[in-house]
Scaffold this motif. Structure first.
Motif, PDB file in Angstrom:
ATOM      1  N   PHE A 138     -11.067 -90.619   9.098  1.00  0.00           N
ATOM      2  CA  PHE A 138     -10.349 -91.333  10.162  1.00  0.00           C
ATOM      3  C   PHE A 138      -9.993 -92.737   9.675  1.00  0.00           C
ATOM      4  CE2 PHE A 138     -10.128 -94.190  13.770  1.00  0.00           C
ATOM      5  CZ  PHE A 138      -9.318 -93.504  14.665  1.00  0.00           C
ATOM      6  N   SER A 139     -10.964 -93.403   9.081  1.00  0.00           N
ATOM      7  CA  SER A 139     -10.739 -94.743   8.551  1.00  0.00           C
ATOM      8  C   SER A 139      -9.651 -94.731   7.473  1.00  0.00           C
ATOM      9  CB  SER A 139     -12.057 -95.289   7.980  1.00  0.00           C
ATOM     10  OG  SER A 139     -11.890 -96.569   7.450  1.00  0.00           O
ATOM     11  N   ALA A 140      -9.660 -93.704   6.639  1.00  0.00           N
ATOM     12  CA  ALA A 140      -8.635 -93.593   5.582  1.00  0.00           C
ATOM     13  C   ALA A 140      -7.246 -93.406   6.188  1.00  0.00           C
ATOM     14  CB  ALA A 140      -8.969 -92.440   4.642  1.00  0.00           C
ATOM     15  N   TYR A 141      -7.143 -92.599   7.225  1.00  0.00           N
ATOM     16  CA  TYR A 141      -5.851 -92.463   7.904  1.00  0.00           C
ATOM     17  C   TYR A 141      -5.413 -93.810   8.472  1.00  0.00           C
ATOM     18  CZ  TYR A 141      -5.449 -87.345   7.791  1.00  0.00           C
ATOM     19  OH  TYR A 141      -5.286 -86.044   7.395  1.00  0.00           O
ATOM     20  N   ALA A 142      -6.337 -94.510   9.114  1.00  0.00           N
ATOM     21  CA  ALA A 142      -6.014 -95.806   9.722  1.00  0.00           C
ATOM     22  C   ALA A 142      -5.567 -96.830   8.676  1.00  0.00           C
ATOM     23  CB  ALA A 142      -7.217 -96.338  10.502  1.00  0.00           C
ATOM     24  N   ARG A 143      -6.155 -96.769   7.498  1.00  0.00           N
ATOM     25  CA  ARG A 143      -5.854 -97.724   6.429  1.00  0.00           C
ATOM     26  C   ARG A 143      -4.799 -97.203   5.452  1.00  0.00           C
ATOM     27  NH1 ARG A 143      -8.998-101.919   5.525  1.00  0.00           N
ATOM     28  NH2 ARG A 143      -8.771-101.702   3.266  1.00  0.00           N
ATOM     29  N   LYS A 144      -4.245 -96.024   5.753  1.00  0.00           N
ATOM     30  CA  LYS A 144      -3.204 -95.423   4.900  1.00  0.00           C
ATOM     31  C   LYS A 144      -3.721 -95.126   3.486  1.00  0.00           C
ATOM     32  CE  LYS A 144      -0.398 -96.459   8.335  1.00  0.00           C
ATOM     33  NZ  LYS A 144      -0.743 -95.816   9.574  1.00  0.00           N
ATOM     34  N   GLU A 145      -4.968 -94.667   3.405  1.00  0.00           N
ATOM     35  CA  GLU A 145      -5.598 -94.287   2.135  1.00  0.00           C
ATOM     36  C   GLU A 145      -5.386 -92.790   1.916  1.00  0.00           C
ATOM     37  OE1 GLU A 145      -7.275 -96.272   0.001  1.00  0.00           O
ATOM     38  OE2 GLU A 145      -7.515 -98.108   1.171  1.00  0.00           O
ATOM     39  N   SER A 146      -4.138 -92.394   1.681  1.00  0.00           N
ATOM     40  CA  SER A 146      -3.795 -90.975   1.606  1.00  0.00           C
ATOM     41  C   SER A 146      -4.477 -90.256   0.444  1.00  0.00           C
ATOM     42  CB  SER A 146      -2.284 -90.787   1.551  1.00  0.00           C
ATOM     43  OG  SER A 146      -1.719 -91.532   0.506  1.00  0.00           O
ATOM     44  N   ALA A 147      -4.729 -90.947  -0.663  1.00  0.00           N
ATOM     45  CA  ALA A 147      -5.392 -90.304  -1.806  1.00  0.00           C
ATOM     46  C   ALA A 147      -6.807 -89.861  -1.421  1.00  0.00           C
ATOM     47  CB  ALA A 147      -5.426 -91.239  -3.006  1.00  0.00           C
TER      48      ALA A 147
END
Length: 158
Positions: free
Chosen positions: A40-49
């Motif tokens: 969820f945090s990665a989606y929020a921060r645009k950490e697609s990798a």
């Protein structure tokens, strides 16, 4: 010095001490809930990798060209604001080594409520716990998401 920021996963911890080490590949999430929060945090921060890296090998997107999936994740999340995450229930691992996490994600797109509830399934891939699949429903379908359990979600048959 810039002020410390809370982690988007809503754990109450600072990002640097919560999901950042997972996103940087310094360590693996120790539980399915921690992995789900970090995604969820990665989606929020645009950490697609990171989102791609934490897919289980059985997930259909893991079988597609990585560059294409990364582009699709970036495109899909470019206008979304990930506002809040609430973990509603969790279980596992079961005898097959599968964990489940039920969560309510508050997400908005250009002022429109796109919030959803998902029952996610996770399994270990030999390196770490990975996201295998999920069943979603719009959060508006549930009167009281805070009281929802995995069993009740399954009974709703989304």
């Amino acid at each position: 010095m810039a002020p410390a920021r809370d982690c988007p996963c809503c754990s109450g911890l600072q990002y640097a001490r919560c999901c950042a080490p997972y996103h940087r590949g310094e360590r693996e999430a120790p539980t399915a809930e921690a992995l789900m929060r970090s995604r969820f945090s990665a989606y929020a921060r645009k950490e697609s990798a990171y989102v791609f890296r934490t897919l289980h090998p059985e997930h259909e997107d893991k079988k597609r060209p990585e560059a294409k999936v990364l582009r699709e994740i970036r495109d899909a999340t470019s206008t979304l604001k990930f506002m809040r995450l609430d973990v509603l229930d969790r279980d596992g691992p079961d005898e097959a080594g599968v964990w489940h996490v039920l969560f309510h994600a508050r997400v908005f797109e250009k002022g429109k409520n796109r919030s959803f509830i998902e029952l996610s399934e996770f399994a270990h891939d030999g390196v770490g716990i990975r996201y295998r699949s999920g069943k979603q429903m719009p959060a508006a379908y549930v009167t009281d998401p805070a009281g929802l359990t995995i069993a009740a979600f399954r009974a709703m048959d989304p």
